[in-house]
Design a protein around this motif. Structure first.
Motif, PDB file in Angstrom:
ATOM      1  N   ARG A  81     -14.353  -6.082  -5.408  1.00  0.00           N
ATOM      2  CA  ARG A  81     -14.201  -4.796  -6.078  1.00  0.00           C
ATOM      3  C   ARG A  81     -15.324  -3.836  -5.683  1.00  0.00           C
ATOM      4  NH1 ARG A  81     -11.122  -3.601 -10.790  1.00  0.00           N
ATOM      5  NH2 ARG A  81     -10.952  -5.742 -11.464  1.00  0.00           N
TER       6      ARG A  81
ATOM      7  N   ARG B 163     -14.905  -3.029  -1.811  1.00  0.00           N
ATOM      8  CA  ARG B 163     -13.759  -2.232  -1.392  1.00  0.00           C
ATOM      9  C   ARG B 163     -13.763  -0.819  -1.932  1.00  0.00           C
ATOM     10  NH1 ARG B 163      -8.895  -6.545  -2.158  1.00  0.00           N
ATOM     11  NH2 ARG B 163      -9.807  -8.189  -0.880  1.00  0.00           N
TER      12      ARG B 163
ATOM     13  N   ALA C 283       1.548   4.033   7.958  1.00  0.00           N
ATOM     14  CA  ALA C 283       2.264   3.258   6.953  1.00  0.00           C
ATOM     15  C   ALA C 283       2.066   3.940   5.615  1.00  0.00           C
ATOM     16  CB  ALA C 283       1.742   1.819   6.907  1.00  0.00           C
ATOM     17  N   VAL C 284       3.094   4.633   5.172  1.00  0.00           N
ATOM     18  CA  VAL C 284       2.993   5.376   3.924  1.00  0.00           C
ATOM     19  C   VAL C 284       4.393   5.503   3.350  1.00  0.00           C
ATOM     20  CG1 VAL C 284       3.071   7.525   5.267  1.00  0.00           C
ATOM     21  CG2 VAL C 284       2.272   7.596   2.915  1.00  0.00           C
TER      22      VAL C 284
ATOM     23  N   PHE D 196      -1.984   8.851  -5.720  1.00  0.00           N
ATOM     24  CA  PHE D 196      -1.788   7.402  -5.806  1.00  0.00           C
ATOM     25  C   PHE D 196      -2.991   6.661  -5.207  1.00  0.00           C
ATOM     26  CE2 PHE D 196      -0.378   3.524  -3.603  1.00  0.00           C
ATOM     27  CZ  PHE D 196       0.079   2.784  -4.682  1.00  0.00           C
TER      28      PHE D 196
ATOM     29  N   GLY E 139      -6.087   6.941  -7.403  1.00  0.00           N
ATOM     30  CA  GLY E 139      -5.975   6.092  -8.583  1.00  0.00           C
ATOM     31  C   GLY E 139      -6.137   4.620  -8.234  1.00  0.00           C
ATOM     32  N   LEU E 140      -5.476   4.209  -7.166  1.00  0.00           N
ATOM     33  CA  LEU E 140      -5.523   2.810  -6.748  1.00  0.00           C
ATOM     34  C   LEU E 140      -6.964   2.352  -6.546  1.00  0.00           C
ATOM     35  CD1 LEU E 140      -3.400   0.652  -6.086  1.00  0.00           C
ATOM     36  CD2 LEU E 140      -3.636   1.280  -3.685  1.00  0.00           C
ATOM     37  N   PHE E 141      -7.791   3.257  -6.054  1.00  0.00           N
ATOM     38  CA  PHE E 141      -9.183   2.905  -5.799  1.00  0.00           C
ATOM     39  C   PHE E 141     -10.071   3.128  -7.021  1.00  0.00           C
ATOM     40  CE2 PHE E 141      -9.889   1.522  -1.417  1.00  0.00           C
ATOM     41  CZ  PHE E 141      -8.583   1.564  -0.968  1.00  0.00           C
ATOM     42  N   GLY E 142      -9.422   3.341  -8.169  1.00  0.00           N
ATOM     43  CA  GLY E 142     -10.159   3.342  -9.427  1.00  0.00           C
ATOM     44  C   GLY E 142     -10.886   4.630  -9.749  1.00  0.00           C
TER      45      GLY E 142
ATOM     46  N   ASN F 236      -9.763  -1.905 -13.543  1.00  0.00           N
ATOM     47  CA  ASN F 236      -9.341  -0.731 -12.778  1.00  0.00           C
ATOM     48  C   ASN F 236      -8.084  -0.128 -13.409  1.00  0.00           C
ATOM     49  OD1 ASN F 236      -8.558   1.167 -10.921  1.00  0.00           O
ATOM     50  ND2 ASN F 236      -8.625  -0.205  -9.154  1.00  0.00           N
TER      51      ASN F 236
ATOM     52  N   HIS G 100      -7.225   3.008 -13.681  1.00  0.00           N
ATOM     53  CA  HIS G 100      -6.596   4.043 -12.841  1.00  0.00           C
ATOM     54  C   HIS G 100      -5.675   3.404 -11.803  1.00  0.00           C
ATOM     55  CE1 HIS G 100      -8.845   7.320 -14.550  1.00  0.00           C
ATOM     56  NE2 HIS G 100      -9.996   6.703 -14.329  1.00  0.00           N
ATOM     57  N   GLY G 101      -6.113   2.260 -11.286  1.00  0.00           N
ATOM     58  CA  GLY G 101      -5.315   1.560 -10.281  1.00  0.00           C
ATOM     59  C   GLY G 101      -4.012   1.035 -10.867  1.00  0.00           C
TER      60      GLY G 101
ATOM     61  N   ALA H 242      -1.755   3.928 -11.466  1.00  0.00           N
ATOM     62  CA  ALA H 242      -1.220   4.491 -10.215  1.00  0.00           C
ATOM     63  C   ALA H 242      -0.010   3.679  -9.755  1.00  0.00           C
ATOM     64  CB  ALA H 242      -2.296   4.500  -9.133  1.00  0.00           C
ATOM     65  N   ILE H 243      -0.115   2.352  -9.797  1.00  0.00           N
ATOM     66  CA  ILE H 243       0.999   1.502  -9.355  1.00  0.00           C
ATOM     67  C   ILE H 243       2.184   1.664 -10.310  1.00  0.00           C
ATOM     68  CG2 ILE H 243       1.775  -0.896  -9.056  1.00  0.00           C
ATOM     69  CD1 ILE H 243      -1.020  -1.578  -8.083  1.00  0.00           C
TER      70      ILE H 243
ATOM     71  N   PHE I 158       3.858   4.984  -9.754  1.00  0.00           N
ATOM     72  CA  PHE I 158       4.559   4.980  -8.473  1.00  0.00           C
ATOM     73  C   PHE I 158       5.892   4.246  -8.602  1.00  0.00           C
ATOM     74  CE2 PHE I 158       5.690   2.984  -4.480  1.00  0.00           C
ATOM     75  CZ  PHE I 158       5.615   4.038  -3.594  1.00  0.00           C
TER      76      PHE I 158
ATOM     77  N   THR J 145       2.995  -0.617   4.056  1.00  0.00           N
ATOM     78  CA  THR J 145       2.109   0.093   3.131  1.00  0.00           C
ATOM     79  C   THR J 145       1.312  -0.870   2.249  1.00  0.00           C
ATOM     80  OG1 THR J 145       3.901   0.310   1.542  1.00  0.00           O
ATOM     81  CG2 THR J 145       3.550   2.161   2.997  1.00  0.00           C
TER      82      THR J 145
ATOM     83  N   GLU K   1      -2.618  -0.930   1.939  1.00  0.00           N
ATOM     84  CA  GLU K   1      -3.432  -0.142   1.013  1.00  0.00           C
ATOM     85  C   GLU K   1      -3.688  -0.918  -0.280  1.00  0.00           C
ATOM     86  OE1 GLU K   1      -1.802   3.632  -0.222  1.00  0.00           O
ATOM     87  OE2 GLU K   1      -3.797   4.507  -0.358  1.00  0.00           O
ATOM     88  N   LEU K   2      -2.670  -1.635  -0.743  1.00  0.00           N
ATOM     89  CA  LEU K   2      -2.840  -2.448  -1.947  1.00  0.00           C
ATOM     90  C   LEU K   2      -3.874  -3.538  -1.694  1.00  0.00           C
ATOM     91  CD1 LEU K   2       0.923  -2.858  -2.866  1.00  0.00           C
ATOM     92  CD2 LEU K   2      -0.752  -1.508  -4.130  1.00  0.00           C
TER      93      LEU K   2
ATOM     94  N   ALA L  66      -7.473  -2.235  -1.569  1.00  0.00           N
ATOM     95  CA  ALA L  66      -7.958  -1.514  -2.749  1.00  0.00           C
ATOM     96  C   ALA L  66      -8.762  -2.430  -3.672  1.00  0.00           C
ATOM     97  CB  ALA L  66      -6.775  -0.924  -3.513  1.00  0.00           C
TER      98      ALA L  66
ATOM     99  N   SER M 247      -7.578  -6.123  -8.699  1.00  0.00           N
ATOM    100  CA  SER M 247      -7.412  -7.572  -8.735  1.00  0.00           C
ATOM    101  C   SER M 247      -5.938  -7.936  -8.788  1.00  0.00           C
ATOM    102  CB  SER M 247      -8.120  -8.145  -9.954  1.00  0.00           C
ATOM    103  OG  SER M 247      -7.423  -7.766 -11.111  1.00  0.00           O
TER     104      SER M 247
ATOM    105  N   GLU N  80      -4.416  -7.129 -12.141  1.00  0.00           N
ATOM    106  CA  GLU N  80      -4.186  -5.687 -12.326  1.00  0.00           C
ATOM    107  C   GLU N  80      -2.955  -5.211 -11.551  1.00  0.00           C
ATOM    108  OE1 GLU N  80      -8.911  -4.626 -12.937  1.00  0.00           O
ATOM    109  OE2 GLU N  80      -7.991  -4.512 -10.959  1.00  0.00           O
TER     110      GLU N  80
END
Ligand code: ATP
Ligand code: MG
Lengths: 316, 256
Positions: A74, A77, A88-89, A101, A104-107, B5, B7-8, B11-12, B15, B91, B94-95, B98, B101, B104
């Motif tokens: 954590r 990263r 890739a998106v 997104f 947010g994913l990265f907190g 996390n 926010h993470g 976000a998921i 989405f 994609t 990215e997960l 990030a 955990s 999460e």
């Protein structure tokens, strides 16, 4: 000063049995731009993927700002942004929403003002509400960069950022990299093009077949690698290089139509004037002269041969 | 960053919900039409010739079974495609990169898939009220079963999505395992109606416990006791959770 990224003894053997990385050690300094140079299949993407947590290393450790990337992912990263080699998106998302997104994913908590600035810097502002599938390839690439920047990483990886990119994006990208560097972001990029490393990097690493062959200040490396080639197009083809020209170590190319001279551009005496005089003395006519930097390919061959030669030397 | 996390996760979740909303029309209309068809065919045409089961008329008896059938298939389908698609398009990098955990990530994906299933379950419940008389003796238990089943089978779907190497594999488990188990799990009949040894064999089908518990929350009667129902459902939930954690520990089919 403590390095921001420390890779030690990292090896990777893929499930296929292919050894993609072989005991790589690398220290990245805080705030520098580091270029990783290497031919196809050298292991550049593998190394980056391991640092970013996408590929599991077979052995070795990675410290990101002092945090072990495997035991404390954590902390490690959250400091890293990655622009992968391949686009890739999610194609159905809009540009703005995919950036939110990523952030947010990265907190990170929402900060639309910052994201808007990134959109503007990357000339994506007009496209912010467009679906990604409606964008051109170059714009998609910008989106990948925008996503990586959206969470304000301290370390940014750019895996072949300029592959398939036009001049304007390339220029934008260099500008952006300059700006990020001023803000203190550490940048690691991979490339096949030595010019690109030359243009941007502070230091350069050369990797081939999974081995990091050398890491050097750019200025030092450019001097080392500053070989150039001069091609002399002959009026009359010849079958062998005349013995009188032996001291220049010329080679015959193009079925005897060209003479090639390899010289050191940084050297005080390039040997060109004397060579041309000698050619005139011998009555060898030429139509054209052409000089070029030696290609990256040549440089690799050079480096690898040197390495192998020195290994043999060590054994003997 | 320390702690959770949030926010993470959010976000998921957002989405995944956006993905559902893009196909809102299919998501809502399909279950309504399917349920109506079941009621017309089984409840109306055939059901009128079937006696009441216990004190419950056959049409009403069908409702919990039908909702369960939809919960199971929808949860699995949504969660499996939710994680399979990023793997397929790349994609997922990215997960994986990030600072989020395994738990999460699962909360985000499974939460969204379960939300959709729960909404669909409620839609079916409302639709069925137009066709048959309905009573819910234990509304809290009913909701609890709705949530528990959706979450559990969304996790199960998530595992299938990670395991699947292609779109065929994505469908193979639901088609070959889940649908038969549901049909044989007492969705449309009471297992007491089966002759031995099939009645006893049925007790090895975990879906029996889900349907039975859910039906108990409606009519106060089920094939097995409510304690057993809860126990087996909870056990399956823990099993899925354990599997997911193991998957992320080892990087199974997510990482090289
Ligand atoms: N998932 C994988 N499974 C097996 N082998 C792999 C995998 N990914 C990469 N390799 C192999 O590992 C080696 C290094 O690949 P890598 O992608 O790191 O090279 P690269 O330096 O990034 O090349 P390029 O310049 O073409 O992007 C190659 O020989 C490649 O075939
Ligand atoms: Mg690569």
């Amino acid at each position: 000063m403590q390095s921001i990224l420390s890779v030690s003894q990292v090896s990777k053997t893929y499930g296929s049995g292919h050894k993609a990385l072989d005991h790589v050690d690398l220290e990245i300094r805080r705030g520098e731009i580091f270029a990783l140079l290497g031919p196809n299949g050298a292991g550049k993407t593998t190394l980056i993927s391991i640092i970013c947590g996408i590929v599991t290393p077979s052995t070795g450790t990675i410290l990101v700002d002092g945090h072990d990337a495997i035991r404390h992912p954590r902390e490690a990263r959250s400091r890293i942004g990655l622009v992968p080699q391949e686009i890739a998106v999610d194609m159905f998302s809009t540009v703005a929403s995919t950036m939110r997104f990523s952030r947010g994913l990265f907190g990170k908590k929402p900060d639309q003002a910052y994201l808007d600035q990134v959109l503007k810097d990357l000339s994506l502002w007009d496209k912010r509400d467009a679906k990604i599938m409606e964008l051109s390839g170059g714009m998609k690439r910008r989106v990948m960069i925008a996503k990586a920047l959206s969470h304000q990483p301290e370390i940014l990886f750019l895996d072949e950022p300029t592959a398939g990119v036009d001049v304007s994006l390339r220029r934008d990208m260099w500008k952006m990299i300059g700006k990020l560097r001023e803000q203190g972001t550490t940048i690691i990029l991979t490339t096949h093009y030595i010019e690109e490393a030359e243009e941007m990097a502070d230091r350069v690493g050369v990797i081939n077949k999974g081995q990091l062959l050398l890491v050097e200040e750019k200025a030092v490396l450019m001097k080392k690698l500053g070989k150039r080639e001069m091609d002399i197009a002959l009026v009359e083809p010849m079958t062998a290089v005349p013995v009188e020209l032996n001291e220049w170590h010329l080679s015959l190319e193009d079925e005897g139509h060209r003479l090639r001279y390899v010289f050191d551009a940084q050297a005080e005496r390039t040997g060109i004037p004397s060579l041309l005089r000698k050619l005139a003395d011998l009555g060898i006519g030429f139509k054209d002269l052409d000089t070029s930097k030696s290609s990256l390919e040549d440089i690799f061959v050079d480096l690898v041969e040197h390495k192998e030669a020195s290994n043999e030397g060590a054994v003997a | 960053m320390t702690g959770v996390n949030f926010h993470g996760i959010w976000a998921i979740y957002k989405f995944e919900m956006a993905r559902t909303l893009r196909t809102l029309w299919q998501s809502v209309v399909t279950p309504v039409i399917t349920t109506s068809l079941y009621f017309i065919v089984f409840g109306g045409a055939i059901g009128s010739r079937i006696d009441s089961i216990g004190s419950v008329n056959y049409g009403s008896f069908l409702v919990p079974g039908l909702i369960m059938l939809s919960l199971l298939t929808q949860s699995i389908a949504n969660a499996s495609i939710g994680i399979y698609f990023p793997k397929f398009t790349g994609t997922v990098f990215e997960l994986l990169s990030a600072p989020i955990s395994a738990v999460e990530m699962v909360i985000g994906f499974v939460g969204a898939a379960a939300t959709k299933s729960i909404v669909i379950g409620l839609i079916i419940l409302i639709t069925s009220a137009f066709f048959v008389p309905l009573r819910i003796d234990h509304p809290a238990a009913m909701l609890a079963f709705l949530v528990l089943t959706s979450v559990t089978f969304s996790m199960f779907g998530f595992i299938i999505g990670i395991w699947a190497k292609g779109f065929e594999q994505l469908n193979i488990v639901p088609a070959l395992l889940v649908t038969p188990l549901t049909f044989l799990g007492g969705a449309f009949y009471s297992i007491d109606m089966l002759p031995e040894p099939w009645r006893t064999v049925s007790l090895f089908n975990p879906v029996v416990y889900l349907v039975s518990g859910f039906r108990w929350s409606f009519f106060g009667q089920g094939d097995v006791s409510i304690g057993w129902s809860l126990g087996v459902t909870g056990l399956f939930l823990l099993l899925c959770l354990g599997l997911i954690i193991a998957i992320f520990r080892t990087g199974y089919r997510l990482k090289n």
